[in-house]
Design an enzyme around this catalytic site. Structure first.
Site, PDB file in Angstrom:
ATOM      1  N   SER A 225      64.907  26.014 -42.547  1.00  0.00           N
ATOM      2  CA  SER A 225      65.283  26.978 -43.678  1.00  0.00           C
ATOM      3  C   SER A 225      65.315  28.384 -43.232  1.00  0.00           C
ATOM      4  O   SER A 225      64.797  29.269 -44.217  1.00  0.00           O
ATOM      5  CB  SER A 225      64.555  26.502 -44.976  1.00  0.00           C
ATOM      6  OG  SER A 225      64.942  25.479 -45.434  1.00  0.00           O
TER       7      SER A 225
ATOM      8  N   GLY B 242      66.302  22.047 -43.952  1.00  0.00           N
ATOM      9  CA  GLY B 242      67.785  21.555 -44.989  1.00  0.00           C
ATOM     10  C   GLY B 242      67.185  21.831 -46.560  1.00  0.00           C
ATOM     11  O   GLY B 242      67.912  21.505 -47.117  1.00  0.00           O
TER      12      GLY B 242
ATOM     13  N   HIS C 159      64.783  15.615 -32.219  1.00  0.00           N
ATOM     14  CA  HIS C 159      64.826  16.287 -33.559  1.00  0.00           C
ATOM     15  C   HIS C 159      64.696  15.093 -34.610  1.00  0.00           C
ATOM     16  O   HIS C 159      64.771  14.048 -34.605  1.00  0.00           O
ATOM     17  CB  HIS C 159      66.351  16.575 -33.917  1.00  0.00           C
ATOM     18  CG  HIS C 159      66.630  17.744 -34.993  1.00  0.00           C
ATOM     19  ND1 HIS C 159      66.543  17.181 -36.181  1.00  0.00           N
ATOM     20  CD2 HIS C 159      66.887  18.983 -35.056  1.00  0.00           C
ATOM     21  CE1 HIS C 159      66.873  18.108 -37.049  1.00  0.00           C
ATOM     22  NE2 HIS C 159      66.910  19.189 -36.232  1.00  0.00           N
TER      23      HIS C 159
ATOM     24  N   GLU D 222      59.505  22.258 -36.145  1.00  0.00           N
ATOM     25  CA  GLU D 222      60.105  22.301 -37.309  1.00  0.00           C
ATOM     26  C   GLU D 222      59.631  21.455 -38.183  1.00  0.00           C
ATOM     27  O   GLU D 222      59.628  19.853 -37.965  1.00  0.00           O
ATOM     28  CB  GLU D 222      61.562  21.365 -36.718  1.00  0.00           C
ATOM     29  CG  GLU D 222      62.485  22.466 -36.052  1.00  0.00           C
ATOM     30  CD  GLU D 222      63.919  22.124 -36.208  1.00  0.00           C
ATOM     31  OE1 GLU D 222      64.543  22.975 -36.386  1.00  0.00           O
ATOM     32  OE2 GLU D 222      64.447  20.653 -35.924  1.00  0.00           O
TER      33      GLU D 222
ATOM     34  N   LYS E 261      74.573  20.477 -35.875  1.00  0.00           N
ATOM     35  CA  LYS E 261      74.456  19.032 -36.513  1.00  0.00           C
ATOM     36  C   LYS E 261      75.901  18.761 -36.428  1.00  0.00           C
ATOM     37  O   LYS E 261      76.656  18.772 -35.597  1.00  0.00           O
ATOM     38  CB  LYS E 261      73.767  19.056 -37.943  1.00  0.00           C
ATOM     39  CG  LYS E 261      72.433  19.814 -37.931  1.00  0.00           C
ATOM     40  CD  LYS E 261      71.499  19.829 -38.972  1.00  0.00           C
ATOM     41  CE  LYS E 261      70.229  20.482 -38.764  1.00  0.00           C
ATOM     42  NZ  LYS E 261      69.302  20.387 -39.684  1.00  0.00           N
TER      43      LYS E 261
ATOM     44  N   ASN F 254      71.847  25.274 -34.291  1.00  0.00           N
ATOM     45  CA  ASN F 254      72.203  23.684 -34.270  1.00  0.00           C
ATOM     46  C   ASN F 254      72.999  23.448 -35.367  1.00  0.00           C
ATOM     47  O   ASN F 254      72.922  23.286 -36.595  1.00  0.00           O
ATOM     48  CB  ASN F 254      70.992  22.883 -34.550  1.00  0.00           C
ATOM     49  CG  ASN F 254      71.065  21.338 -34.767  1.00  0.00           C
ATOM     50  OD1 ASN F 254      72.038  20.870 -34.319  1.00  0.00           O
ATOM     51  ND2 ASN F 254      69.949  20.688 -35.096  1.00  0.00           N
TER      52      ASN F 254
ATOM     53  N   GLU G 173      65.740  14.655 -37.416  1.00  0.00           N
ATOM     54  CA  GLU G 173      67.031  13.741 -37.916  1.00  0.00           C
ATOM     55  C   GLU G 173      67.555  12.630 -37.096  1.00  0.00           C
ATOM     56  O   GLU G 173      68.044  11.768 -37.440  1.00  0.00           O
ATOM     57  CB  GLU G 173      68.050  14.632 -38.104  1.00  0.00           C
ATOM     58  CG  GLU G 173      67.845  15.742 -39.296  1.00  0.00           C
ATOM     59  CD  GLU G 173      68.597  16.702 -39.440  1.00  0.00           C
ATOM     60  OE1 GLU G 173      69.661  17.310 -38.859  1.00  0.00           O
ATOM     61  OE2 GLU G 173      68.315  17.836 -40.461  1.00  0.00           O
TER      62      GLU G 173
HETATM   63  P1  13P Z   1      67.904  24.331 -41.437  1.00  0.00           P
HETATM   64  O1  13P Z   1      67.851  25.557 -40.929  1.00  0.00           O
HETATM   65  O2  13P Z   1      69.299  23.737 -42.165  1.00  0.00           O
HETATM   66  O3  13P Z   1      66.768  24.041 -42.410  1.00  0.00           O
HETATM   67  O4  13P Z   1      67.906  23.325 -40.326  1.00  0.00           O
HETATM   68  C1  13P Z   1      66.751  23.407 -39.174  1.00  0.00           C
HETATM   69  C2  13P Z   1      67.147  22.529 -38.289  1.00  0.00           C
HETATM   70  O5  13P Z   1      66.932  21.502 -38.264  1.00  0.00           O
HETATM   71  C3  13P Z   1      67.537  22.998 -36.758  1.00  0.00           C
HETATM   72  O6  13P Z   1      67.501  22.062 -36.066  1.00  0.00           O
END
Ligand code: 13P
Length: 270
Positions: free
Chosen positions: A228, A189, A104, A183, A11, A9, A106
């Site tokens: 992560s 992150g 997601h 997740e 983003k 992803n 976010e």
């Molecule tokens: P990170 O791997 O940067 O922690 O992000 C995970 C994520 O949100 C994948 O959708």
């Protein structure tokens, strides 16, 4: 045995090089991984990339005919109409996408700011799921608890609530057409992934909850871990018997690291 899946992803990140260069590099490197896998008879992995939507056309042009798959980071809950800035499942499908990310955390935060309650948010996720499946896309449905919910022991409650809504919406058999991604919000992150034991425990809970409705669906559905994941912790996290690969954020922008993560997932079946 479920075929592992590693999804990158991207983003809203702009890699140092352009997205198209990153796609080209990924393509070159997957040839390397494919020839390595040929030497291990049972090793296999699906790899999917999720660039920002404006690059889906480039992605289709560059990756068509390869073993790499791709998808959109979001989808509208509606078919068409006055929804400025949204993209429908049919539009996404027209760019050759196999997958779509749904729910997601976010994106959920955006709705949370509107103070919609969690049940309504889960309902929106379920609508997006229906829309995607009807249009021939495979949704990767994200589930995970916040840091507060984690410390107050509400992980299972939060996961069960969404699973029950999804099952209620289209029946348990339809769930087999999706991929789930656990997740934990506190691990995204932050550089602080869940421990392999915790990831396995939650994945096992998800599978058992589905098995209560239909053991066959529970056995076949892929459940990814995200938060992560790096080259260093991927082998231990993926070793969990209920962990079928990963949803990778930051590390998916680094071709070498991402390929190592894909390789770690492929070794599950090798
Ligand atoms: P990170 O791997 O940067 O922690 O992000 C995970 C994520 O949100 C994948 O959708």
């Amino acid at each position: 045995m479920r075929k592992p899946l590693v999804a990158g992803n991207w983003k809203m990140n702009s890699p140092d090089e352009s997205c198209t260069k990153l796609l080209q590099k990924m393509l070159e490197k997957t040839h390397v991984i494919e020839s390595m896998l040929k030497t291990m008879p049972n090793a296999e992995v699906d790899i999917a990339l999720f660039p920002p939507s404006v690059y889906l056309k480039d992605t289709q042009e560059i990756l068509s005919g390869s073993n790499l798959q791709w998808g959109s980071q979001n989808v509208s809950a509606y078919n068409e109409g006055a929804y400025t800035g949204e993209i429908s499942a049919a539009m996404i499908k027209s760019f050759g996408c196999t997958y779509v990310l749904i729910g997601h955390s976010e994106r959920r935060c955006l709705y949370e700011k509107l103070e919609l309650d969690q049940h309504i948010l889960d309902k929106i996720v379920a609508e997006k799921y229906c829309r995607s499946v009807k249009n021939g896309l495979t949704p990767i449905i994200c589930i995970g608890e916040s840091s507060d919910d984690y410390t107050s022991g509400k992980t299972e409650e939060i996961i069960a609530r969404l699973l029950d809504i999804l099952i209620e919406e289209r029946g348990v058999k339809e769930l087999a057409k999706t991929v789930l991604a656990y997740e934990p919000v506190w691990a995204i992150g932050t550089g602080e992934s869940a421990t392999p034991e915790w990831a396995q425990e939650v994945h096992s809970f998800i599978r058992q909850r589905i098995a209560k409705h239909d053991p066959e669906t529970a056995e076949s559905i892929r459940i990814l871990y995200g938060g992560s994941v790096k080259e260093g912790n991927a082998p231990a996290i993926f070793a969990g018997p209920d962990v079928d690969g990963g949803l990778i954020g930051g590390a998916s922008l680094d071709v070498e690291e991402f390929i190592h993560i894909c390789f770690a997932a492929a070794l599950k079946t090798g």
